[in-house]
Design a protein around this motif. Structure first.
Motif, PDB file in Angstrom:
ATOM      1  N   GLN A   1       0.820  -1.215   0.000  1.00 55.53           N
ATOM      2  CA  GLN A   1       0.000   0.000   0.000  1.00 55.53           C
ATOM      3  C   GLN A   1       0.856   1.267   0.000  1.00 55.53           C
ATOM      4  OE1 GLN A   1      -2.345  -0.231   3.567  1.00 55.53           O
ATOM      5  NE2 GLN A   1      -4.209  -0.925   2.533  1.00 55.53           N
TER       6      GLN A   1
ATOM      7  N   THR B   1      -9.951  14.595   7.017  1.00 55.72           N
ATOM      8  CA  THR B   1     -10.151  15.526   5.909  1.00 55.72           C
ATOM      9  C   THR B   1     -10.608  16.883   6.424  1.00 55.72           C
ATOM     10  OG1 THR B   1     -10.697  13.639   4.525  1.00 55.72           O
ATOM     11  CG2 THR B   1     -11.317  15.796   3.689  1.00 55.72           C
TER      12      THR B   1
ATOM     13  N   ALA C   1      -7.532  18.499   7.859  1.00 55.07           N
ATOM     14  CA  ALA C   1      -6.638  18.978   6.794  1.00 55.07           C
ATOM     15  C   ALA C   1      -7.133  20.297   6.237  1.00 55.07           C
ATOM     16  CB  ALA C   1      -6.530  17.937   5.687  1.00 55.07           C
TER      17      ALA C   1
ATOM     18  N   ILE D   1      -2.140  17.382   6.590  1.00 55.21           N
ATOM     19  CA  ILE D   1      -2.825  16.129   6.290  1.00 55.21           C
ATOM     20  C   ILE D   1      -2.347  15.083   7.283  1.00 55.21           C
ATOM     21  CG2 ILE D   1      -3.129  14.319   4.556  1.00 55.21           C
ATOM     22  CD1 ILE D   1      -3.123  16.483   2.465  1.00 55.21           C
TER      23      ILE D   1
ATOM     24  N   LEU E   1       1.330  12.378   4.427  1.00 54.04           N
ATOM     25  CA  LEU E   1       1.713  12.700   3.051  1.00 54.04           C
ATOM     26  C   LEU E   1       2.057  11.454   2.249  1.00 54.04           C
ATOM     27  CD1 LEU E   1       3.792  15.951   3.627  1.00 54.04           C
ATOM     28  CD2 LEU E   1       1.445  15.714   2.826  1.00 54.04           C
ATOM     29  N   ILE E   2       2.374  10.362   2.945  1.00 56.06           N
ATOM     30  CA  ILE E   2       2.725   9.139   2.223  1.00 56.06           C
ATOM     31  C   ILE E   2       1.525   8.194   2.210  1.00 56.06           C
ATOM     32  CG2 ILE E   2       4.432   7.255   2.189  1.00 56.06           C
ATOM     33  CD1 ILE E   2       6.432   9.144   3.056  1.00 56.06           C
TER      34      ILE E   2
ATOM     35  N   MET F   1      -1.487   9.187   0.870  1.00 53.69           N
ATOM     36  CA  MET F   1      -2.492   9.868   0.058  1.00 53.69           C
ATOM     37  C   MET F   1      -3.364   8.895  -0.720  1.00 53.69           C
ATOM     38  SD  MET F   1      -2.183  12.879   1.093  1.00 53.69           S
ATOM     39  CE  MET F   1      -3.630  13.375   0.153  1.00 53.69           C
ATOM     40  N   ALA F   2      -2.867   7.694  -0.996  1.00 56.62           N
ATOM     41  CA  ALA F   2      -3.704   6.717  -1.698  1.00 56.62           C
ATOM     42  C   ALA F   2      -4.952   6.419  -0.870  1.00 56.62           C
ATOM     43  CB  ALA F   2      -2.913   5.441  -1.964  1.00 56.62           C
TER      44      ALA F   2
ATOM     45  N   TYR G   1      -6.427   8.591   1.197  1.00 55.51           N
ATOM     46  CA  TYR G   1      -7.329   9.739   1.049  1.00 55.51           C
ATOM     47  C   TYR G   1      -8.035   9.695  -0.303  1.00 55.51           C
ATOM     48  CZ  TYR G   1      -5.869  12.012   5.349  1.00 55.51           C
ATOM     49  OH  TYR G   1      -5.658  12.311   6.667  1.00 55.51           O
ATOM     50  N   ASP G   2      -7.274   9.294  -1.341  1.00 51.81           N
ATOM     51  CA  ASP G   2      -7.880   9.128  -2.665  1.00 51.81           C
ATOM     52  C   ASP G   2      -9.082   8.207  -2.589  1.00 51.81           C
ATOM     53  OD1 ASP G   2      -6.377  10.722  -4.235  1.00 51.81           O
ATOM     54  OD2 ASP G   2      -5.365   9.105  -5.326  1.00 51.81           O
TER      55      ASP G   2
ATOM     56  N   LEU H   1     -11.924   9.935  -0.738  1.00 56.81           N
ATOM     57  CA  LEU H   1     -12.588  10.970  -1.531  1.00 56.81           C
ATOM     58  C   LEU H   1     -13.433  10.354  -2.647  1.00 56.81           C
ATOM     59  CD1 LEU H   1      -9.683  13.599  -1.761  1.00 56.81           C
ATOM     60  CD2 LEU H   1     -11.751  13.768  -0.361  1.00 56.81           C
TER      61      LEU H   1
END
Lengths: 449, 449
Positions: A161, A366, A369, A375, A412-413, A415-416, A418-419, A422
C-alpha cells in the motif's frame, strides 16, 4: 513553541507511580516473571532494565540522544482555531504536532535512544518490524545516525500500500523485507498455513525477533507496546505540559490514537501523574480502530506479543495473537494487544478507550486537513475523530473544555488512502462478537495446550 | 529556533535597493512598460502594486497572514553537522529548513498573502499552475483558509509522476486538471500541435491565465518568477539573518535551487542588501538543473512567461518560452526563464549560477538524507549538490567558510524518484548548444514576427 533548552533532560516512568503495578510479564518457557537477563537476549541491556524499572520516576536522557532530539524538538503545540471554528464548538482544541520530525512522526523519539544504547553496548546490527512504515523509517534513520546496520520486516499489506515508506527506509540504507517472508522459520510456517497471508505486526515481530536471535551481535528493537518505548515517548507530554502552561491552560481531556500505546502513553502519562499525585481529574481517551478493538472489546489476559510466540507472555488487553486485522490504512494500529502499562491503567479506570470506524477517521482527517492545513496520518485521524466527538459533546453541553490530542504523524505518504476516501471507496471493518470470542478461545486453548 | 514573536513584520523589497533597476516588463500588445492597471486583469491589486514597487524597501505583512505564518514559522535554522562530517569539510554548513511547513515546502509563504489579498478585494476564485505540486498544494490550502475556490493546472508529467500531490490538492478541495488539457484554448492549441505534449510550467501558466481571464471574479496566482512572489519569500532570509546572528556567524556563500527564483531570492535578497549597502562580500549561488539551464546558458532578452504568450513580456535570462524541458523529477525547476530581478542581478554580477546534472543532485540528496535524516525534495537536491561543491572546495583550500542553503522542501512525495536513483535507473538530461541556439532563434523570430 519552546526553545531547544526546554527539551526534557529526563523521561517520565509512570511504572514507578502507578497505584497498581503492572502484572509481570512471564518467561514463556519457565512461566516465571521475566528478569532483565531474559530480555538481554532481545534488547540492549539499558532498554531491558528500563523495561522492568518499577522504582525510578525519572530516567536521564543520554546527551547524544538529546542532541539528536534538538534537530526537531521541541515540537509545536498548536491551538486548532480552524478546527474549532469548523465545528462551532466552545471547546479549546490543542494538538501536539509530532509530524514535524524529519521522518514525519513521533517514532524517532524512541528509535534514537534504542539505537544509541545498542551502539554503546557494542551491537552492530538491529532488526525490527514495521506496519505503515513510520517506525521502520525512524529506526532506519536512527541506525544510520549511530552507525548500525538495520533489517526491517514490513507488514506485507503496508509494503504494497505504501511503497514510498519502503523507499524511505532504503534511502537510509536499511534492508526491507515484506512479511511474512521465506527468510525466517516463523515466516515460512505462517506462509505454509496461509499462503495469502497479508501480514500483521504480530507476524513481522516474530520474523524480526527470530533474525535478531539467530544473528551474532544483533538486537531487536520495537516501536511500541513495551514500557521502555513509551518511556522514551514521554518527551511529547513533558513538552506539552510546559507549553499548555505557557498557553495558560490545562487539559480536561487528553486524546491519542492507540496501536501498541506508545504515542498515547507518551502524551498522556506526564499529565496522568498529576491525576495520580495531585488530584487532577483529566480524562485520557485512547482511540483505536473498530477493526482492531482490543481495548474496548478485547480480554485482559496473558498473550504473546507476536504471532509465533517468541516474546515473553504479556498481561494485556488482547484479541489474541492469532488475530488477523482487516487491511485498514492505519497500519500502525493493526496490532492485537495493548502494552501492559496501558492495560493495567485501563483496568484501574485511569484511562478510557473508544473505537472509531475507518470512514469516520478519514472524515475527521479531511476536516482537520482543510481547517488546519496538515494532512494527518491515518493513525492520527483516529485521535482527531475522538477529539471531534468530545468537541461536539461540548456544543451540546455548552462546556468550554480544553482538549489536547497528539498529531502523531502526517499522512503525506498515505495519500492513496485519502484518494480512496474521496472517491467513496473506503469501507468500515468492525468485527463481530463471534469473531472476537473465537479468537480469544483459540488463544486460551493454545496457552493451556 | 526563533520564537513566534521574531516572525518578520515586513517583507524586504530588493527592487528599491538594486544598483540597476530591472528592465521594465512590457505590455505584449502596446509594447509599452506595464502599468499596475495592466496587471489588475491577472492579479489582485495589492500584488500588482507590489510587483512594480521600485521605491519601498520594506512592505508590511498583513496581520492575518502573519497569524497564519505563526502556524509553522519561524522555521528552524540547522547546522548540518552530519553532512559536514560525512564530507570531511572544514566548512560550516547551515540550512534553513522550509520543509517543516504544513504542506512541506516554502511555497506557503507566498500562497497565503496572495490568497489573502484576493479575498480582501472580493475575489471568489483563484487559478494557478503547478509543476511538482508544491505550489499547487500551497495555493489550494491558502484558498481553503481564506474561503476561495481554487483551480489548479498541473504539468501532466508531474500529475502522473506524483499522484499524491494531486490527492493533497484535492483533499484541500481544489479542482486539479493535468496540463495541457482540452479545457482551454491554449491547451487545445498545444495538443493539436503536439498530441503527446508532456506539459511544462509555461503551458500550465497559459491555461491558468486563460481560465482566470475568462471567469468572472477570478484571479490568477503565481508560485515563482515574479517580484511580488519573491518579496513574500523574503521571510526566509530575514529569519535566517537573525538566526545566523544568534549562531555567531555570517554566510560567506548563500545557495538555493532556482526554478523561477522565489526560494532563491527569498533566502538570498535579505543578505544581498548587505552586499549592496554595507560592503559585505557574500557570494550568492543559484543551482539550476543541467536540463533547464537558463541562467548558465540562456540569453538575456524579452520573453513571455508562458507558452501561449498571454503574460507581459519579461526581460529575463531565458531558453525561450517554447522550450520543452526533459522530464526530470525536479518538476519545480522545469521553467524556461528566470525572474526579472534575478536576471538583472546576474547580469550585474551580484549573483552567480551553476548547473547540476540530475544524478549528481540525487547523490547529494541521498547523502544529505543519510547524514541529516531529512529526505530533500528533488529541487532542493540541486541546492545541496551546489553546497557540497562549495564544501569540497574548502577541503582543498582548507578554508573554514560558512555556507547557508535553503532546504526548500522535503521529498517524501518524491520517493519514486529516489527509487529510480537507488536502482540506477536515473539519467542525466543536459542539452546541446544547438538545441539552445535553435530555441533562442525560434523565440526571436516569433517576437519579431
Amino acid at each position: 513553541m519552546l526553545p531547544e533548552s526546554e527539551i526534557p533532560t529526563q523521561w517520565y516512568n509512570i511504572q514507578a507511580d502507578m497505584p497498581n503495578k503492572p502484572v509481570p510479564m512471564l518467561n514463556p518457557k519457565t512461566k516465571e516473571p521475566v528478569t532483565p537477563e531474559d530480555l538481554y537476549m532481545l534488547f540492549s541491556c539499558e532498554a531491558s532494565e528500563q523495561e522492568l524499572n518499577m522504582t525510578d520516576s525519572w530516567i536521564d536522557i543520554p546527551e547524544p540522544v538529546r542532541e539528536m532530539y534538538a534537530n526537531y524538538r521541541c515540537t509545536p503545540l498548536v491551538r486548532a482555531y480552524g478546527l474549532e471554528e469548523a465545528l462551532g464548538t466552545p471547546a479549546h482544541i490543542y494538538f501536539k504536532n509530532e509530524s514535524v520530525s524529519p521522518i514525519g512522526s513521533h517514532k524517532l523519539n524512541s528509535a534514537l535512544p534504542q539505537a544509541y544504547y545498542c551502539k554503546q553496548e557494542g551491537i552492530t546490527n538491529v532488526t525490527t518490524e514495521t506496519g505503515a512504515g513510520q517506525w521502520g523509517a525512524a529506526l532506519s534513520y536512527a541506525a544510520k545516525v549511530f552507525g548500525l546496520e538495520a533489517a526491517v520486516y514490513q507488514v506485507k499489506v503496508s509494503y504494497e500500500q505504501k511503497p514510498y515508506r519502503r523507499s524511505i527506509m532504503q534511502t537510509f540504507g536499511a534492508q526491507v523485507t515484506p512479511s511474512p517472508s521465506m527468510s525466517t522459520r516463523a515466516g515460512k510456517d505462517i506462509l505454509t498455513l496461509y499462503p495469502n497471508h497479508q501480514g500483521s505486526l504480530g507476524t513481522a515481530i516474530s520474523e524480526a525477533v527470530e533474525l535478531a536471535m539467530m544473528t551474532p551481535n544483533c538486537k531487536y528493537t520495537l516501536g511500541s507496546v513495551l514500557s521502555h518505548v513509551t518511556l522514551h515517548q514521554t518527551v511529547i507530554g513533558l513538552e506539552a505540559e510546559k507549553q499548555m502552561e505557557l498557553a495558560g491552560e490545562y487539559p480536561d481531556v487528553v486524546v491519542a490514537c492507540f496501536g501498541g500505546g506508545s504515542n498515547f502513553g507518551g502524551l498522556a502519562f506526564p499529565f496522568m501523574r498529576h491525576n495520580i499525585k495531585d488530584g487532577k481529574t483529566t480524562r485520557f481517551v485512547a482511540a483505536e480502530p473498530a477493526s482492531c478493538p482490543k481495548l474496548t472489546r478485547g480480554e485482559f489476559c496473558y498473550d504473546y506479543g507476536d504471532e509465533s510466540g517468541y516474546t515473553p507472555l504479556i498481561p494485556m488487553f488482547t484479541l489474541g495473537h492469532n488475530f488477523r486485522p482487516a487491511n485498514i490504512h492505519a497500519g500502525g494500529l493493526r496490532y492485537h494487544g495493548a502494552g501492559l502499562v496501558a492495560s493495567q491503567l485501563l483496568k484501574d479506570g485511569l484511562m478510557e478507550a473508544v473505537d472509531i470506524e475507518q470512514i469516520e477517521s478519514f472524515e475527521a482527517g479531511t476536516l482537520f486537513a482543510a481547517s488546519e492545513g496538515i494532512i494527518p496520518a491515518p493513525e492520527s485521524c483516529h485521535a482527531i475523530a475522538a477529539t471531534i466527538r468530545e468537541a461536539k459533546k461540548c456544543i451540546e453541553t455548552g462546556e468550554q473544555k480544553t482538549i489536547l490530542f497528539c498529531l502523531s504523524g502526517h499522512g503525506l505518504i498515505d495519500m492513496a488512502a485519502y484518494d480512496q476516501y474521496l472517491a467513496g471507496n473506503l469501507i468500515n471493518n468492525s468485527i463481530s462478537d463471534e469473531t472476537i470470542a473465537s479468537n480469544i478461545k483459540e488463544l486460551k486453548d493454545s496457552l493451556n495446550g
